[in-house]
Design a protein around this motif. Sequence first.
Motif, PDB file in Angstrom:
ATOM      1  N   ALA A 260      83.809 106.476 -23.821  1.00  0.00           N
ATOM      2  CA  ALA A 260      82.601 107.093 -23.263  1.00  0.00           C
ATOM      3  C   ALA A 260      81.463 107.059 -24.280  1.00  0.00           C
ATOM      4  O   ALA A 260      80.309 106.781 -23.934  1.00  0.00           O
ATOM      5  N   MET A 261      81.765 107.325 -25.547  1.00  0.00           N
ATOM      6  CA  MET A 261      80.745 107.251 -26.592  1.00  0.00           C
ATOM      7  C   MET A 261      80.232 105.823 -26.747  1.00  0.00           C
ATOM      8  O   MET A 261      79.031 105.598 -26.901  1.00  0.00           O
ATOM      9  N   ALA A 262      81.138 104.849 -26.693  1.00  0.00           N
ATOM     10  CA  ALA A 262      80.737 103.448 -26.830  1.00  0.00           C
ATOM     11  C   ALA A 262      79.806 103.040 -25.695  1.00  0.00           C
ATOM     12  O   ALA A 262      78.794 102.370 -25.920  1.00  0.00           O
ATOM     13  N   ILE A 263      80.132 103.448 -24.488  1.00  0.00           N
ATOM     14  CA  ILE A 263      79.283 103.116 -23.336  1.00  0.00           C
ATOM     15  C   ILE A 263      77.912 103.762 -23.488  1.00  0.00           C
ATOM     16  O   ILE A 263      76.880 103.138 -23.229  1.00  0.00           O
ATOM     17  N   LYS A 264      77.891 104.995 -23.951  1.00  0.00           N
ATOM     18  CA  LYS A 264      76.614 105.705 -24.170  1.00  0.00           C
ATOM     19  C   LYS A 264      75.776 105.020 -25.253  1.00  0.00           C
ATOM     20  O   LYS A 264      74.545 105.003 -25.172  1.00  0.00           O
ATOM     21  N   ASN A 265      76.422 104.434 -26.243  1.00  0.00           N
ATOM     22  CA  ASN A 265      75.715 103.814 -27.373  1.00  0.00           C
ATOM     23  C   ASN A 265      75.338 102.355 -27.132  1.00  0.00           C
ATOM     24  O   ASN A 265      74.846 101.694 -28.045  1.00  0.00           O
ATOM     25  N   ARG A 266      75.555 101.848 -25.929  1.00  0.00           N
ATOM     26  CA  ARG A 266      75.246 100.442 -25.661  1.00  0.00           C
ATOM     27  C   ARG A 266      73.767 100.165 -25.830  1.00  0.00           C
ATOM     28  O   ARG A 266      72.921 101.017 -25.607  1.00  0.00           O
ATOM     29  N   ASN A 267      73.449  98.947 -26.169  1.00  0.00           N
ATOM     30  CA  ASN A 267      72.080  98.483 -26.296  1.00  0.00           C
ATOM     31  C   ASN A 267      71.417  98.521 -24.917  1.00  0.00           C
ATOM     32  O   ASN A 267      72.017  98.136 -23.930  1.00  0.00           O
ATOM     33  N   ALA A 268      70.153  98.940 -24.874  1.00  0.00           N
ATOM     34  CA  ALA A 268      69.441  99.059 -23.592  1.00  0.00           C
ATOM     35  C   ALA A 268      69.368  97.730 -22.842  1.00  0.00           C
ATOM     36  O   ALA A 268      69.360  97.698 -21.616  1.00  0.00           O
ATOM     37  N   LEU A 269      69.333  96.611 -23.555  1.00  0.00           N
ATOM     38  CA  LEU A 269      69.231  95.307 -22.905  1.00  0.00           C
ATOM     39  C   LEU A 269      70.507  94.907 -22.189  1.00  0.00           C
ATOM     40  O   LEU A 269      70.490  94.076 -21.289  1.00  0.00           O
ATOM     41  N   THR A 270      71.641  95.472 -22.580  1.00  0.00           N
ATOM     42  CA  THR A 270      72.911  95.076 -21.970  1.00  0.00           C
ATOM     43  C   THR A 270      73.476  96.150 -21.055  1.00  0.00           C
ATOM     44  O   THR A 270      74.587  96.018 -20.578  1.00  0.00           O
ATOM     45  N   LYS A 271      72.742  97.216 -20.788  1.00  0.00           N
ATOM     46  CA  LYS A 271      73.274  98.301 -19.963  1.00  0.00           C
ATOM     47  C   LYS A 271      73.513  97.894 -18.520  1.00  0.00           C
ATOM     48  O   LYS A 271      74.224  98.560 -17.796  1.00  0.00           O
ATOM     49  N   ASN A 272      72.928  96.808 -18.065  1.00  0.00           N
ATOM     50  CA  ASN A 272      73.163  96.352 -16.703  1.00  0.00           C
ATOM     51  C   ASN A 272      74.382  95.438 -16.606  1.00  0.00           C
ATOM     52  O   ASN A 272      74.689  94.938 -15.532  1.00  0.00           O
ATOM     53  N   SER A 273      75.053  95.188 -17.715  1.00  0.00           N
ATOM     54  CA  SER A 273      76.260  94.361 -17.711  1.00  0.00           C
ATOM     55  C   SER A 273      77.411  95.149 -17.101  1.00  0.00           C
ATOM     56  O   SER A 273      77.372  96.369 -17.011  1.00  0.00           O
ATOM     57  N   PHE A 274      78.452  94.434 -16.715  1.00  0.00           N
ATOM     58  CA  PHE A 274      79.621  95.061 -16.134  1.00  0.00           C
ATOM     59  C   PHE A 274      80.712  95.202 -17.177  1.00  0.00           C
ATOM     60  O   PHE A 274      80.859  94.367 -18.064  1.00  0.00           O
ATOM     61  N   ILE A 275      81.504  96.255 -17.038  1.00  0.00           N
ATOM     62  CA  ILE A 275      82.702  96.427 -17.853  1.00  0.00           C
ATOM     63  C   ILE A 275      83.877  96.146 -16.930  1.00  0.00           C
ATOM     64  O   ILE A 275      84.077  96.834 -15.934  1.00  0.00           O
ATOM     65  N   ILE A 276      84.643  95.127 -17.240  1.00  0.00           N
ATOM     66  CA  ILE A 276      85.781  94.745 -16.401  1.00  0.00           C
ATOM     67  C   ILE A 276      87.050  94.911 -17.230  1.00  0.00           C
ATOM     68  O   ILE A 276      87.259  94.193 -18.206  1.00  0.00           O
ATOM     69  N   PRO A 277      87.894  95.883 -16.871  1.00  0.00           N
ATOM     70  CA  PRO A 277      89.160  96.025 -17.596  1.00  0.00           C
ATOM     71  C   PRO A 277      89.978  94.752 -17.467  1.00  0.00           C
ATOM     72  O   PRO A 277      89.992  94.117 -16.409  1.00  0.00           O
ATOM     73  N   ILE A 278      90.653  94.371 -18.510  1.00  0.00           N
ATOM     74  CA  ILE A 278      91.407  93.115 -18.516  1.00  0.00           C
ATOM     75  C   ILE A 278      92.481  93.115 -17.444  1.00  0.00           C
ATOM     76  O   ILE A 278      92.664  92.142 -16.740  1.00  0.00           O
ATOM     77  N   GLU A 279      93.179  94.225 -17.247  1.00  0.00           N
ATOM     78  CA  GLU A 279      94.220  94.278 -16.220  1.00  0.00           C
ATOM     79  C   GLU A 279      93.613  94.051 -14.839  1.00  0.00           C
ATOM     80  O   GLU A 279      94.174  93.373 -14.017  1.00  0.00           O
ATOM     81  N   ALA A 280      92.435  94.633 -14.574  1.00  0.00           N
ATOM     82  CA  ALA A 280      91.799  94.477 -13.276  1.00  0.00           C
ATOM     83  C   ALA A 280      91.305  93.052 -13.069  1.00  0.00           C
ATOM     84  O   ALA A 280      91.247  92.555 -11.949  1.00  0.00           O
TER      85      ALA A 280
END
Length: 105
Positions: free
Chosen positions: A82-102
Amino acid sequence: MFQKVKITSPQLTLTTCKKYKNLVKDQVPRRPEQLWVSDITYIKTQNGHNYLALVTDAYSKQIMGYKLDNHMRTSLCKDALAMAIKNRNALTKNSFIIPIEASRL
């Protein structure tokens, strides 16, 4: 000098712990926040063990999130993520996070 300590747990056996294949072993990130890696380690203190969960950007080697606590429950990793997601760069916040298992579905 540090003393090696063997930690055993009757709850954890080879049948309850499964080692998953490393799906990103040959991946080379070409930009920041393309690939995050995580790890958990323990730190021995006078009051027992504390556990540190880290989420690191594989490209920049920057710590994106962390959590230090006296337990190794799921919330330790969830809080670091959750902290890592909050600290993401503003330019990449529209990217998707896809869990490897999914992503294997």
